[in-house]
Design an enzyme around this catalytic site. Sequence first.
Site, short mmCIF file in Angstrom:
data_model
loop_
_atom_site.label_atom_id
_atom_site.label_comp_id
_atom_site.label_asym_id
_atom_site.label_seq_id
_atom_site.Cartn_x
_atom_site.Cartn_y
_atom_site.Cartn_z
N LEU A 41 10.32 30.09 21.79
CA LEU A 41 9.43 29.78 20.67
C LEU A 41 8.43 30.91 20.42
CD1 LEU A 41 8.69 25.99 21.33
CD2 LEU A 41 10.64 27.06 20.17
N GLY A 44 6.15 31.53 14.64
CA GLY A 44 6.82 30.82 13.55
C GLY A 44 7.11 29.38 13.93
N HIS A 45 7.64 29.19 15.15
CA HIS A 45 7.89 27.82 15.61
C HIS A 45 6.58 27.05 15.73
CE1 HIS A 45 11.54 29.86 17.45
NE2 HIS A 45 12.10 28.84 16.83
N GLN A 160 12.15 28.55 6.80
CA GLN A 160 12.87 29.11 5.65
C GLN A 160 13.53 30.44 6.00
OE1 GLN A 160 10.07 29.35 2.42
NE2 GLN A 160 9.93 27.13 2.21
N GLN A 165 20.89 28.05 6.42
CA GLN A 165 20.89 26.90 7.33
C GLN A 165 20.07 25.76 6.74
OE1 GLN A 165 20.30 27.11 11.76
NE2 GLN A 165 18.21 26.55 11.26
N VAL A 188 7.09 33.12 8.95
CA VAL A 188 5.90 33.78 9.51
C VAL A 188 6.31 35.22 9.87
CG1 VAL A 188 4.18 33.73 11.36
CG2 VAL A 188 5.04 31.59 10.38
N LEU A 196 9.37 36.84 11.97
CA LEU A 196 9.47 36.47 13.38
C LEU A 196 10.83 35.83 13.65
CD1 LEU A 196 5.98 35.00 14.37
CD2 LEU A 196 6.80 37.34 14.40
O1 PAF Z 1 17.57 27.41 13.88
C1 PAF Z 1 17.85 27.06 15.05
O2 PAF Z 1 17.11 27.31 16.00
C2 PAF Z 1 19.15 26.31 15.32
O3 PAF Z 1 20.17 26.75 14.47
C3 PAF Z 1 18.99 24.78 15.23
C4 PAF Z 1 18.63 24.32 13.83
C5 PAF Z 1 17.93 24.31 16.21
C6 PAF Z 1 20.32 24.10 15.61
O4 PAF Z 1 20.72 24.47 16.89
#
Ligand code: PAF
Length: 306
Positions: A41, A44-45, A160, A165, A188, A196
């Site tokens: 992490l 951004g997370h 984003q 995805q 971010v 990031l």
């Molecule tokens: O973006 C990610 O970290 C992964 O693709 C996710 C959405 C957690 C699925 O494993």
Amino acid sequence: MTAATAALLVVAGTRAELAAALAPTRASGGPVVLVPTMGALHEGHATLVAEARERAGADGAVVVSVFVNPLQFAAGEDLDRYPRTLEADLEVCGAHGADVVFVPAVDEVYPGGDPQVTVHPGPLGGVLEGAARPTHFAGVLTVVAKLFGLVSPDAAIFGQKDYQQLALIHRMAADLCLGVEVVGAPTVREHDGLALSSRNRYLDPAQRRTATALSRALAAGSAAAQDGAEAVLAAAHVELAGPLAEGTLALDYLTVTDPDLGPAPDHGAARLLVAARVGTTRLLDNVPLDLSANLHEYLHQTQGAR
Ligand code: PAF
């Protein structure tokens, strides 16, 4: 982890522990907000977790899942070297308001081995990232669908930065009526513009400098938006020309699409997306575009055609 965050955060390794941790929130009817991650992490997370906290409120629960999903890595990709930093991840989760961190083992998520029924991403899963990584989005959507099933969140938050995805997860939730609100949070960036990413840590200092060409290209493209999609691409290419000529960056795609990743519109909202390899590291970035200033030109052309 500090004593205060350790006391508040529940770390659940099994489905049963997850269910037990969420039982009080389910009983009180508070919202559950999920932040799916693969760990490692970064800031951004942290903004995703903070956003989840805001949405869940005092009565709700924020669940962060940390799971490096083998199903979304093809043979030869970076599954084995993907960074695993659980202690630091728990720190980030605790500091930004998570209640539960779900850290399942592979056989907790896939108890029967690889699942026989998976989520097919449809045509959008075969373009852009999907063209380079044909099995990737089936793996992503399958694990996200499983996490939705295990956590039953009211909302789930994704960055984003992985725009395709995010678009596919939106589509899956709508098409399969999953009852989860899918929220996209802005990218971010480092002070020099680099988006990031957990994979940035693979870059050596010279590669790290080269990588900033991507965000410079997006900024230049965005600044040309009033002149339409072709001008956007031309301006962005200028920023990539140096590292492309040196061979320090290999471009996979640079493209303008509509916000749903369909063909570029003549005017209105659009998206500029780039993917490139710097060394062995594949980097992605994207920005929103406003081609509405191009409306005048568009109207002029279409009026002239009548
Ligand atoms: O973006 C990610 O970290 C992964 O693709 C996710 C959405 C957690 C699925 O494993």
